[in-house]
Design a protein around this motif. Sequence first.
Motif, PDB file in Angstrom:
ATOM      1  N   LYS A 195       6.774   8.451  11.106  1.00 54.39           N
ATOM      2  CA  LYS A 195       6.967   7.355  12.061  1.00 54.39           C
ATOM      3  C   LYS A 195       8.422   6.922  12.112  1.00 54.39           C
ATOM      4  N   LEU A 196       9.061   6.860  10.960  1.00 54.07           N
ATOM      5  CA  LEU A 196      10.452   6.417  10.914  1.00 54.07           C
ATOM      6  C   LEU A 196      11.387   7.419  11.580  1.00 54.07           C
ATOM      7  N   ARG A 197      11.073   8.701  11.502  1.00 51.39           N
ATOM      8  CA  ARG A 197      11.921   9.700  12.164  1.00 51.39           C
ATOM      9  C   ARG A 197      11.886   9.522  13.681  1.00 51.39           C
ATOM     10  N   ALA A 198      10.718   9.207  14.219  1.00 51.06           N
ATOM     11  CA  ALA A 198      10.633   8.941  15.656  1.00 51.06           C
ATOM     12  C   ALA A 198      11.453   7.707  16.023  1.00 51.06           C
ATOM     13  N   ASP A 199      11.382   6.671  15.192  1.00 49.22           N
ATOM     14  CA  ASP A 199      12.177   5.467  15.447  1.00 49.22           C
ATOM     15  C   ASP A 199      13.672   5.755  15.331  1.00 49.22           C
ATOM     16  N   LEU A 200      14.040   6.655  14.431  1.00 47.71           N
ATOM     17  CA  LEU A 200      15.450   7.015  14.276  1.00 47.71           C
ATOM     18  C   LEU A 200      15.993   7.656  15.549  1.00 47.71           C
ATOM     19  N   ILE A 260      15.489   6.665   5.411  1.00 50.08           N
ATOM     20  CA  ILE A 260      14.520   7.756   5.545  1.00 50.08           C
ATOM     21  C   ILE A 260      14.746   8.804   4.468  1.00 50.08           C
ATOM     22  N   ARG A 261      16.006   9.132   4.215  1.00 49.60           N
ATOM     23  CA  ARG A 261      16.298  10.133   3.189  1.00 49.60           C
ATOM     24  C   ARG A 261      15.830   9.668   1.814  1.00 49.60           C
ATOM     25  N   ARG A 262      16.066   8.406   1.498  1.00 50.97           N
ATOM     26  CA  ARG A 262      15.645   7.889   0.197  1.00 50.97           C
ATOM     27  C   ARG A 262      14.127   7.856   0.089  1.00 50.97           C
ATOM     28  N   LEU A 263      13.468   7.414   1.165  1.00 50.47           N
ATOM     29  CA  LEU A 263      12.010   7.339   1.141  1.00 50.47           C
ATOM     30  C   LEU A 263      11.389   8.728   1.062  1.00 50.47           C
ATOM     31  N   ALA A 264      11.981   9.693   1.768  1.00 55.28           N
ATOM     32  CA  ALA A 264      11.465  11.062   1.718  1.00 55.28           C
ATOM     33  C   ALA A 264      11.647  11.663   0.330  1.00 55.28           C
ATOM     34  N   ALA A 265      12.770  11.346  -0.323  1.00 54.22           N
ATOM     35  CA  ALA A 265      13.006  11.854  -1.673  1.00 54.22           C
ATOM     36  C   ALA A 265      11.998  11.300  -2.667  1.00 54.22           C
ATOM     37  N   GLU A 266      11.455  10.118  -2.365  1.00 52.08           N
ATOM     38  CA  GLU A 266      10.459   9.513  -3.239  1.00 52.08           C
ATOM     39  C   GLU A 266       9.044   9.945  -2.881  1.00 52.08           C
ATOM     40  N   GLY A 267       8.930  10.797  -1.847  1.00 54.14           N
ATOM     41  CA  GLY A 267       7.621  11.302  -1.462  1.00 54.14           C
ATOM     42  C   GLY A 267       6.904  10.467  -0.430  1.00 54.14           C
ATOM     43  N   ARG A 291       0.835  -1.202   0.000  1.00 55.48           N
ATOM     44  CA  ARG A 291       0.000   0.000   0.000  1.00 55.48           C
ATOM     45  C   ARG A 291       0.869   1.250   0.000  1.00 55.48           C
ATOM     46  N   ASP A 292       0.340   2.282  -0.647  1.00 56.54           N
ATOM     47  CA  ASP A 292       0.972   3.609  -0.616  1.00 56.54           C
ATOM     48  C   ASP A 292       2.448   3.540  -0.997  1.00 56.54           C
ATOM     49  N   ILE A 293       2.693   3.150  -2.234  1.00 61.23           N
ATOM     50  CA  ILE A 293       4.057   3.025  -2.749  1.00 61.23           C
ATOM     51  C   ILE A 293       4.418   4.289  -3.519  1.00 61.23           C
ATOM     52  N   TRP A 294       5.525   4.901  -3.127  1.00 61.55           N
ATOM     53  CA  TRP A 294       6.052   6.066  -3.823  1.00 61.55           C
ATOM     54  C   TRP A 294       7.367   5.680  -4.486  1.00 61.55           C
ATOM     55  N   LEU A 295       7.601   6.220  -5.673  1.00 70.80           N
ATOM     56  CA  LEU A 295       8.828   5.894  -6.392  1.00 70.80           C
ATOM     57  C   LEU A 295       9.252   7.084  -7.241  1.00 70.80           C
ATOM     58  N   ARG A 296      10.527   7.437  -7.144  1.00 71.12           N
ATOM     59  CA  ARG A 296      11.087   8.450  -8.034  1.00 71.12           C
ATOM     60  C   ARG A 296      11.688   7.730  -9.232  1.00 71.12           C
ATOM     61  N   GLY A 297      11.153   7.986 -10.395  1.00 72.92           N
ATOM     62  CA  GLY A 297      11.577   7.287 -11.588  1.00 72.92           C
ATOM     63  C   GLY A 297      12.555   8.080 -12.430  1.00 72.92           C
ATOM     64  N   ARG A 340      12.074  -2.870   8.468  1.00 78.46           N
ATOM     65  CA  ARG A 340      11.694  -2.514   9.822  1.00 78.46           C
ATOM     66  C   ARG A 340      12.848  -1.800  10.500  1.00 78.46           C
ATOM     67  N   PRO A 341      12.559  -0.790  11.291  1.00 81.16           N
ATOM     68  CA  PRO A 341      13.636  -0.075  11.981  1.00 81.16           C
ATOM     69  C   PRO A 341      14.508  -0.992  12.834  1.00 81.16           C
ATOM     70  N   ALA A 342      13.914  -2.056  13.381  1.00 80.41           N
ATOM     71  CA  ALA A 342      14.692  -2.963  14.231  1.00 80.41           C
ATOM     72  C   ALA A 342      15.785  -3.683  13.460  1.00 80.41           C
ATOM     73  N   ASP A 343      15.651  -3.778  12.137  1.00 82.07           N
ATOM     74  CA  ASP A 343      16.638  -4.478  11.318  1.00 82.07           C
ATOM     75  C   ASP A 343      17.743  -3.560  10.813  1.00 82.07           C
ATOM     76  N   MET A 344      17.697  -2.289  11.184  1.00 82.54           N
ATOM     77  CA  MET A 344      18.686  -1.327  10.700  1.00 82.54           C
ATOM     78  C   MET A 344      19.303  -0.581  11.873  1.00 82.54           C
ATOM     79  N   ASN A 345      20.574  -0.218  11.730  1.00 90.16           N
ATOM     80  CA  ASN A 345      21.168   0.654  12.733  1.00 90.16           C
ATOM     81  C   ASN A 345      20.836   2.107  12.398  1.00 90.16           C
ATOM     82  N   TRP A 346      21.385   3.024  13.189  1.00 90.59           N
ATOM     83  CA  TRP A 346      21.016   4.432  13.032  1.00 90.59           C
ATOM     84  C   TRP A 346      21.412   4.963  11.662  1.00 90.59           C
ATOM     85  N   VAL A 347      22.605   4.623  11.213  1.00 92.19           N
ATOM     86  CA  VAL A 347      23.092   5.115   9.921  1.00 92.19           C
ATOM     87  C   VAL A 347      22.233   4.573   8.784  1.00 92.19           C
ATOM     88  N   GLU A 348      21.933   3.281   8.823  1.00 95.30           N
ATOM     89  CA  GLU A 348      21.123   2.673   7.765  1.00 95.30           C
ATOM     90  C   GLU A 348      19.706   3.241   7.750  1.00 95.30           C
TER      91      GLU A 348
END
Length: 310
Positions: free
Chosen positions: A219-224, A207-214, A99-105, A194-202
């Motif tokens: 929610k992810l910023r709070a988890d960060l 988040i930056r890539r997802l935000a660039a795609e809109g 659901r709700d898939i954004w992509l920069r093409g 899932r945030p649990a599968d990534m460290n802070w850098v990842e």
Amino acid sequence: AYFLLNVPVVAFRLFPLVAMLSTILALAALSRDSEIVAMRAVGVSLYRVVWPLLQAGLALSVVLLLLGELAIPRMHQEADLIKQTRIRHREANTELRTRDIWLRGAGGRIYYARRFDPEARALLHVTWFDFDPGFRITGRTDVERMVWQGDRWRLEGVVERRFRADGGVETHRAAVELRSLPEGLSAFRRVKKRPADMNWVELRRYIRRLAAEGGDVVKLRADLHAKLAQPFSAAVLTLLAIPFAIQRPRSGGTGKALALGLALGLAYWFLLQVGLSLGHGGKLPPLLAAWLGNLVFGAVGLYRLIHLPQ
């Protein structure tokens, strides 16, 4: 292997509570035997007595922070992989975003798909926007359904609009249309992370890539921010435990001290979850939401420590 990998993950979450209970038990034992009274009688400051405990809590927080960056996410991911492939007998990475898939093409085009049906290899209710080099919108295309047919898309219910420089709009409609797009099916097969599968850098990079795609990254910023805030719960809970343990009467024994520690730990955990929930819902700024528990309980602990009778 699954349980062995989960042991460090569970221990990572319990260490702050263990640190607080250890602090309470140690100080309760000293108070019960009047050791603190004796040290203060010979001129030893109360702050000097508790300073090693504060140092230990801070050191544990730093260790937890390093573990959270270097080891715990990988262990969590490996444990989940074993659970999916060996226990549940599923393919790895089958949890796709549907659901709700954004992509920069290509060419700056931005896609949005309301739903993705992996079995039908179809996208539903798709919209994409085209832009010129100045990021002025030049076109919008709405498609009811897009089905991948090997090397091109079958578009159903197409409404394509082109916006001219003079303000006019050219509209093209088609019931069914075959079209080759730069983005194939694989571009839209977004595996849920899932945030649990990534460290802070990842997670920050994701988040930056997802935000660039809109995409929605609230929610992810709070988890960060929580990835930095939660390890310091060991220092905060140690600070909170000190004044409560020292001011406890000598009656009640170990059981009363443990009950106090568990109550404080549950209260901290509850406030932590409330803060994250408010952050996930956009009710609080992500930074404040993640650090709310540490700020409140740290302030309470510091206030009570400062006002202890010397």
